[in-house]
Design a protein around this motif. Structure first.
Motif, PDB file in Angstrom:
ATOM      1  N   LEU A 121       0.759  -1.147   0.154  1.00 57.05           N
ATOM      2  CA  LEU A 121      -0.212   0.206   0.468  1.00 57.05           C
ATOM      3  C   LEU A 121       0.789   0.852  -0.002  1.00 57.05           C
ATOM      4  O   LEU A 121       0.125   2.267  -0.418  1.00 57.05           O
ATOM      5  N   SER A 122       2.358   1.325   0.862  1.00 56.32           N
ATOM      6  CA  SER A 122       2.580   2.668   0.282  1.00 56.32           C
ATOM      7  C   SER A 122       3.198   2.304  -0.766  1.00 56.32           C
ATOM      8  O   SER A 122       4.007   3.899  -0.586  1.00 56.32           O
ATOM      9  N   VAL A 123       3.106   1.704  -1.543  1.00 55.64           N
ATOM     10  CA  VAL A 123       3.819   2.295  -3.074  1.00 55.64           C
ATOM     11  C   VAL A 123       3.106   3.486  -3.410  1.00 55.64           C
ATOM     12  O   VAL A 123       3.410   4.321  -4.016  1.00 55.64           O
ATOM     13  N   PRO A 124       1.572   3.537  -3.312  1.00 57.72           N
ATOM     14  CA  PRO A 124       0.583   4.167  -4.176  1.00 57.72           C
ATOM     15  C   PRO A 124       0.845   5.609  -3.580  1.00 57.72           C
ATOM     16  O   PRO A 124       0.367   6.247  -4.075  1.00 57.72           O
ATOM     17  N   ILE A 125       0.771   5.245  -2.559  1.00 61.49           N
ATOM     18  CA  ILE A 125       0.758   6.221  -1.270  1.00 61.49           C
ATOM     19  C   ILE A 125       2.076   7.472  -1.623  1.00 61.49           C
ATOM     20  O   ILE A 125       1.802   8.308  -1.378  1.00 61.49           O
ATOM     21  N   ASN A 126       3.836   6.754  -1.458  1.00 63.12           N
ATOM     22  CA  ASN A 126       4.827   6.860  -2.211  1.00 63.12           C
ATOM     23  C   ASN A 126       4.069   8.319  -3.280  1.00 63.12           C
ATOM     24  O   ASN A 126       4.777   9.104  -3.120  1.00 63.12           O
ATOM     25  N   ASN A 127       3.730   7.605  -4.314  1.00 63.50           N
ATOM     26  CA  ASN A 127       3.220   8.009  -5.595  1.00 63.50           C
ATOM     27  C   ASN A 127       2.719   9.262  -5.346  1.00 63.50           C
ATOM     28  O   ASN A 127       2.650  10.130  -6.114  1.00 63.50           O
ATOM     29  N   ILE A 128       1.825   9.082  -4.528  1.00 66.10           N
ATOM     30  CA  ILE A 128       0.267  10.210  -4.349  1.00 66.10           C
ATOM     31  C   ILE A 128       1.905  11.305  -3.722  1.00 66.10           C
ATOM     32  O   ILE A 128       1.218  12.583  -4.425  1.00 66.10           O
ATOM     33  N   PHE A 136      10.007  17.030  -3.082  1.00 65.85           N
ATOM     34  CA  PHE A 136      10.117  16.320  -1.619  1.00 65.85           C
ATOM     35  C   PHE A 136       9.804  15.000  -2.564  1.00 65.85           C
ATOM     36  O   PHE A 136       9.353  14.903  -3.064  1.00 65.85           O
ATOM     37  N   THR A 137      11.090  14.651  -1.618  1.00 65.11           N
ATOM     38  CA  THR A 137      10.436  12.567  -2.359  1.00 65.11           C
ATOM     39  C   THR A 137       9.892  11.929  -1.177  1.00 65.11           C
ATOM     40  O   THR A 137      10.319  11.381   0.466  1.00 65.11           O
ATOM     41  N   ALA A 138       8.375  10.807  -0.824  1.00 64.53           N
ATOM     42  CA  ALA A 138       8.468  10.748  -0.033  1.00 64.53           C
ATOM     43  C   ALA A 138       8.574   9.155  -0.129  1.00 64.53           C
ATOM     44  O   ALA A 138       8.228   8.125  -1.540  1.00 64.53           O
ATOM     45  N   ASN A 139       9.065   8.744   0.525  1.00 67.80           N
ATOM     46  CA  ASN A 139       9.733   7.034   0.527  1.00 67.80           C
ATOM     47  C   ASN A 139       9.070   6.271   1.761  1.00 67.80           C
ATOM     48  O   ASN A 139      10.191   4.932   2.728  1.00 67.80           O
ATOM     49  N   TYR A 140       7.603   6.081   2.338  1.00 70.03           N
ATOM     50  CA  TYR A 140       7.638   5.227   3.296  1.00 70.03           C
ATOM     51  C   TYR A 140       7.520   3.725   3.203  1.00 70.03           C
ATOM     52  O   TYR A 140       7.830   3.564   1.787  1.00 70.03           O
ATOM     53  N   PHE A 141       8.467   3.906   4.406  1.00 70.84           N
ATOM     54  CA  PHE A 141       8.407   2.041   4.469  1.00 70.84           C
ATOM     55  C   PHE A 141       9.005   1.735   3.338  1.00 70.84           C
ATOM     56  O   PHE A 141       9.497   0.287   2.741  1.00 70.84           O
ATOM     57  N   TYR A 142      10.058   2.551   2.863  1.00 74.69           N
ATOM     58  CA  TYR A 142      11.066   2.226   1.995  1.00 74.69           C
ATOM     59  C   TYR A 142      10.589   2.001   0.535  1.00 74.69           C
ATOM     60  O   TYR A 142      11.515   1.050   0.045  1.00 74.69           O
ATOM     61  N   SER A 143       9.221   1.798   0.489  1.00 73.37           N
ATOM     62  CA  SER A 143       9.166   1.150  -1.256  1.00 73.37           C
ATOM     63  C   SER A 143       9.339   1.911  -2.240  1.00 73.37           C
ATOM     64  O   SER A 143       9.147   1.320  -2.764  1.00 73.37           O
TER      65      SER A 143
END
Length: 202
Positions: A121-128, A136-143
């Motif tokens: 789920l962190s993949v689409p969240i990071n992309n959003i 900036f760069t979102a990198n939640y769960f390092y995905s």
């Protein structure tokens, strides 16, 4: 300390809201898991705390990978990183030694589903977040990509970033990282079982 860290990030970024302020990072997730694991006496969360959060918090201290982005640890951000991970390790081990952590087959199975689901789920969240905040760069769960200096870089380099359903994703990296998470969960479940086997025999 987490609040002070976020305020420091907000101020130093020129009073701009950015993904790192949102508590979706894996270490922040670990803090909430610990809180609700003990407060609710939830076996699934207890299993995640011991079998997933504990080993990765320990690795974060050993590699201190995120600290390569800091000029010094003598600030709220650096101290939150060090002491935050130490707190995760200490509280989890305290819970184990005081018999407040229970791991069984059901909680183990649920923990795998929970961890893998959140990781994917962190993949689409990071992309959003990355599309909403391109500076900036979102990198939640390092995905999105691994921190430099960690073994996860191998997985990332074995794969290739591609666009799928409008999202940037490294499928090989995601698959291998998810598999690693499952392996770690399994290994620490065995460590938990060995600990109690030894404890009962002594």
């Amino acid at each position: 300390m987490l609040i002070a860290r976020n305020v420091e990030i907000y101020v130093k970024s020129g009073y701009q809201f950015q993904p790192e302020i949102v508590p979706f990072q894996i270490c922040h997730f670990a803090n909430f898991v610990l809180l609700f694991a003990f407060a609710l006496k939830n076996k699934t969360l207890q299993t995640v705390a011991f079998c997933f959060n504990l080993p990765f918090a320990m690795l974060s201290i050993i590699f201190a990978d995120s600290l390569e982005n800091y000029q010094t640890i003598l600030n709220w951000r650096g101290m939150a990183y060090i002491f935050g991970h130490m707190l995760i390790v200490a509280i989890t081990l305290w819970g184990l030694m005081t018999d407040q952590i229970e791991v069984d087959k059901k909680s183990y199975r649920n923990s795998i589903i929970m961890v893998v689901s959140l990781f994917v789920l962190s993949v689409p969240i990071n992309n959003i977040f990355n599309k909403l905040m391109p500076d900036f760069t979102a990198n939640y769960f390092y995905s999105y990509r691994p921190e430099g200096g960690t073994p996860l870089e191998w997985f990332f380099n074995w794969g290739k970033e591609t666009t799928l359903l409008g999202m940037e994703i490294n499928i090989i990296y995601i698959a291998l990282s998810a598999l690693l998470g499952i392996v770690v969960l399994f290994l620490f479940k065995k460590i938990y079982e060995l600990y109690y086997k030894f404890k009962k025999s002594s």
